[in-house]
Enzyme design. Structure first.
Site, short mmCIF file in Angstrom:
data_model
loop_
_atom_site.label_atom_id
_atom_site.label_comp_id
_atom_site.label_asym_id
_atom_site.label_seq_id
_atom_site.Cartn_x
_atom_site.Cartn_y
_atom_site.Cartn_z
N ARG A 79 5.96 -6.93 -27.26
CA ARG A 79 6.28 -7.16 -25.62
C ARG A 79 5.61 -5.83 -25.15
O ARG A 79 5.92 -4.80 -25.60
CB ARG A 79 7.82 -7.09 -25.72
CG ARG A 79 8.26 -7.03 -24.12
CD ARG A 79 9.64 -7.17 -24.00
NE ARG A 79 10.36 -6.83 -22.95
CZ ARG A 79 11.02 -5.81 -22.29
NH1 ARG A 79 11.24 -4.72 -22.88
NH2 ARG A 79 11.16 -5.86 -20.93
N HIS A 123 7.23 -3.06 -15.17
CA HIS A 123 8.25 -2.28 -15.93
C HIS A 123 7.94 -0.99 -15.17
O HIS A 123 7.43 0.08 -15.65
CB HIS A 123 7.68 -2.27 -17.41
CG HIS A 123 8.78 -1.87 -18.40
ND1 HIS A 123 9.18 -2.23 -19.15
CD2 HIS A 123 9.37 -0.68 -18.08
CE1 HIS A 123 10.18 -1.66 -20.07
NE2 HIS A 123 10.19 -0.42 -19.31
N GLU A 168 14.30 -4.98 -16.18
CA GLU A 168 15.47 -4.35 -15.75
C GLU A 168 15.54 -3.96 -14.25
O GLU A 168 15.27 -2.68 -13.72
CB GLU A 168 15.71 -2.89 -16.58
CG GLU A 168 15.76 -3.10 -17.94
CD GLU A 168 16.22 -1.83 -18.62
OE1 GLU A 168 16.22 -0.88 -18.10
OE2 GLU A 168 16.51 -2.15 -19.89
N ASN A 298 18.56 -6.63 -22.60
CA ASN A 298 18.49 -5.20 -23.22
C ASN A 298 19.71 -4.84 -23.25
O ASN A 298 20.63 -4.74 -22.18
CB ASN A 298 17.55 -4.34 -21.93
CG ASN A 298 16.19 -4.53 -22.08
OD1 ASN A 298 15.60 -5.43 -22.75
ND2 ASN A 298 15.32 -3.76 -21.22
N TYR A 300 21.78 -1.20 -25.12
CA TYR A 300 21.91 0.04 -25.74
C TYR A 300 23.22 0.48 -25.93
O TYR A 300 23.47 1.25 -27.17
CB TYR A 300 21.14 1.27 -25.06
CG TYR A 300 19.66 0.97 -25.00
CD1 TYR A 300 18.85 1.17 -26.13
CD2 TYR A 300 18.95 0.25 -23.79
CE1 TYR A 300 17.58 1.06 -25.98
CE2 TYR A 300 17.71 -0.19 -23.90
CZ TYR A 300 16.80 0.39 -24.94
OH TYR A 300 15.40 0.16 -24.97
N GLU A 375 15.19 -5.74 -25.60
CA GLU A 375 15.23 -4.41 -26.05
C GLU A 375 16.50 -3.83 -26.71
O GLU A 375 17.60 -4.37 -26.18
CB GLU A 375 15.16 -3.22 -25.05
CG GLU A 375 13.55 -2.93 -24.40
CD GLU A 375 13.38 -2.27 -23.05
OE1 GLU A 375 14.40 -1.11 -22.99
OE2 GLU A 375 12.66 -2.65 -22.31
N GLU A 429 9.95 9.01 -21.99
CA GLU A 429 11.05 8.53 -21.91
C GLU A 429 11.53 8.61 -20.41
O GLU A 429 12.51 9.46 -20.13
CB GLU A 429 12.15 8.75 -22.76
CG GLU A 429 13.62 8.42 -22.56
CD GLU A 429 13.85 6.77 -22.58
OE1 GLU A 429 13.03 6.01 -22.73
OE2 GLU A 429 14.78 6.35 -21.61
N TRP A 430 10.77 8.39 -19.51
CA TRP A 430 11.15 8.31 -18.01
C TRP A 430 11.55 9.95 -17.56
O TRP A 430 10.88 10.69 -17.83
CB TRP A 430 12.01 7.48 -17.56
CG TRP A 430 11.61 5.92 -17.91
CD1 TRP A 430 12.18 5.01 -18.84
CD2 TRP A 430 10.32 5.02 -17.38
NE1 TRP A 430 11.65 3.85 -18.82
CE2 TRP A 430 10.42 3.86 -18.30
CE3 TRP A 430 9.50 5.46 -16.55
CZ2 TRP A 430 9.34 3.12 -18.00
CZ3 TRP A 430 8.50 4.71 -16.37
CH2 TRP A 430 8.49 3.32 -17.16
C1 PNW Z 1 15.24 1.16 -20.57
N1 PNW Z 1 20.50 3.65 -17.77
O1 PNW Z 1 15.53 1.90 -19.70
C2 PNW Z 1 13.88 0.59 -20.20
O2 PNW Z 1 13.53 -0.62 -20.21
C3 PNW Z 1 12.82 1.30 -21.19
O3 PNW Z 1 11.80 1.62 -20.70
C4 PNW Z 1 13.38 2.52 -21.72
O4 PNW Z 1 12.49 3.65 -22.53
C5 PNW Z 1 14.66 2.38 -22.65
O5 PNW Z 1 15.62 1.54 -21.80
C6 PNW Z 1 15.42 3.57 -23.14
O6 PNW Z 1 15.90 4.13 -21.84
C7 PNW Z 1 16.89 2.28 -19.51
O7 PNW Z 1 20.38 4.68 -17.28
C8 PNW Z 1 16.84 3.60 -18.45
O8 PNW Z 1 21.23 2.86 -17.78
C9 PNW Z 1 18.15 3.95 -18.09
C10 PNW Z 1 19.28 3.15 -18.31
C11 PNW Z 1 19.09 2.01 -18.83
C12 PNW Z 1 17.95 1.66 -19.39
#
Ligand code: PNW
Length: 475
Positions: A79, A123, A168, A298, A300, A375, A429-430
């Protein structure tokens, strides 16, 4: 060596995921135009350490090696996202043949390696020129997006297994336009809600455009980061109402228009002091509500919220960084409490049980729509051992527990087709720059060399045997 006896269904798709701005680099090469993330990351104070995606993993030049890693890992699918400003520098008008060729070559190489390409059209790297005209707060952006999607469908055609419209949209709208921790960095709740709607509209228009080119059976998907929020006190009606506000903003604002063709009345009510939602025009919901071939999820971490008592200082612990404005537009009477842990290095709570309940809840609610985990993964403070390797037992443990949670959802009868680990490579990572490492493959950001962490070997065993390997295997 212990090994679990959990196995996955035949044909279950094992993959890994990345995103263009996080890995490509080559920000000014090959005719690429600037995106909002170039502007944002080059603005002092926005990204930890002043990091930018200028070089990132240099995937733009090293992609043949990266395809070899994907192949050697035994993955069935990869992906990745297309950088809109790389293929259409200004977001409208002229397309850039060199940028299109980059993705076309990548897709050919993946197929040659026996790997299915799963494409994400957006993205987060919006062409800067479109942001200058209002970005996602401007309705016109949705139509530009559909034109870009149509062109990509013509260029990449039936070589693509799944077309994902958006990654997202929650992050793109609320982190970009309300809390301002992502590009374009605005803190305007009304614009964020307009962005929510225009992203939904973009999804519908783009899905229709791709199917117009490639036929009605073309697999169209969207990836949502659905939020699992628990009430601090489940017996408190106030806390349950607080959680409903978060569910409405975080989940229902996307699920209901896309899958049910409506916005929840509660969402409109709870945000009425911010906007009158006049940006929703007649016919929009029909445009948004296209048949979805797959819903990407996704996951986490989970959160905990309660009604804000109004006494003392609000403890905002909602995963989105300290001191920033809240992404939860209009939910000023909701307070997030820290989760009990343990945590990853993002400070995110590790909670595999909530992953199972999320998949079971969504899968039960939309039984006709297969799910895919697009993810899941973890950042940890990786250290390189004396043997030159990263023995990331913490990441292996995280993946083991979350895949066991995926297995539990399958056991419950949920139609779940695949799993993509985030991420193939350590990357940008953003707002945390290169400080947080999610890869199963380590990237040395000095030399750009790639090397497999233990989690990569572990994941290869999973992908090639379809059985969950034990956690205490040494590699
Ligand atoms: C996702 N939050 O981002 C993205 O799809 C990816 O690009 C990123 O690297 C990955 O998760 C890990 O962070 C997120 O603040 C960024 O809740 C922030 C949040 C959730 C997802």
């Amino acid at each position: 060596m212990t090994s679990s006896n959990r196995t996955f269904p035949d044909g279950f798709l094992w993959g890994s995921a990345t995103a263009s701005y996080q890995i490509e680099g080559a920000a000014t090469e090959g005719g690429r135009g600037p995106s909002i993330w170039d502007t944002f990351s080059h603005t002092p104070g926005k990204v930890l350490g002043g990091d930018t995606g200028d070089v990132a993993d240099d995937h733009y030049h090293r992609w043949p090696e990266d395809v070899q890693h994907i192949k050697n890992l035994g993955l069935h699918a990869y992906r990745f996202s297309i950088s809109w400003p790389r293929v259409q520098p200004g977001g409208s008008g002229e397309f850039n043949a060199e940028g299109i060729a980059f993705y076309s070559n990548l897709v050919d190489a993946l197929i040659e390696a026996g790997v299915q390409p799963v494409v994400t059209l957006y993205h987060w790297d919006l062409p800067q020129e479109l942001e200058d005209e209002g970005g996602w707060a401007n309705r016109e952006t949705a139509f530009r997006f559909a034109a870009y999607a149509e062109r990509m469908a013509r260029e990449l055609g039936d070589r693509i297994s799944v077309w994902t419209t958006l990654n997202e949209p929650w992050c793109a709208a609320y982190l970009g336009y309300a809390s301002g921790v992502h590009a374009p960095g605005l803190t305007d709740g009304a614009k964020a809600l307009a962005a929510v709607h225009h992203l939904n509209l973009a999804h519908g228009l783009a899905g229709r455009a791709v199917r117009k080119v490639l036929g009605p059976d073309t697999k169209i998907s969207v990836t949502l980061n659905l939020h699992v929020t628990h009430p601090v006190d489940p017996s408190s009606a106030d806390d349950r109402a607080a959680v409903r506000k978060i569910d409405n903003l975080g989940n229902e604002a996307f699920l209901q228009p896309m899958l049910d063709g409506r916005y929840p009345a509660e969402l409109l009510e709870q945000t009425a002091h911010i906007t009158d939602w006049a940006f929703v025009q007649d016919g929009d919901l029909e445009l948004i509500n296209i048949p979805l071939s797959i819903l990407g999820v996704n996951y986490y971490s989970s959160s905990r919220a309660q009604k804000f008592s109004g006494i003392g200082e609000k403890r905002e612990a909602d995963n989105h960084g300290d001191g920033a404005a809240s992404p939860w537009v209009g939910a000023d009477d909701v307070e997030f409490l820290p989760q009990p842990g343990p945590y990853t290095s993002m400070g995110w709570n590790i909670d595999p049980a909530s992953f199972t309940s999320l998949l079971v809840d969504v899968g039960t609610r939309y039984p006709g729509t297969p799910l895919m985990v697009t993810e899941n993964g973890a950042a940890f403070h990786d250290t390189v051992s004396a043997d030159g390797r990263v023995h990331d037992a913490d990441r292996v443990d995280y993946l083991y527990r979350h895949l066991d949670a995926v297995g539990a959802a399958l056991d419950a009868g949920i139609d779940l087709r695949g799993y993509f680990v985030w991420s193939l490579l350590d990357n940008f990572e953003w707002s945390f720059g290169y400080d947080r490492r999610f890869g199963i493959i380590r990237v040395d950001f000095q030399t750009l060399e790639r090397s497999w962490k233990d989690s990569a070997y572990w994941y290869r065993t999973l992908a090639t045997t379809n059985g969950l390997p034990g956690r205490d295997v040494t590699y």
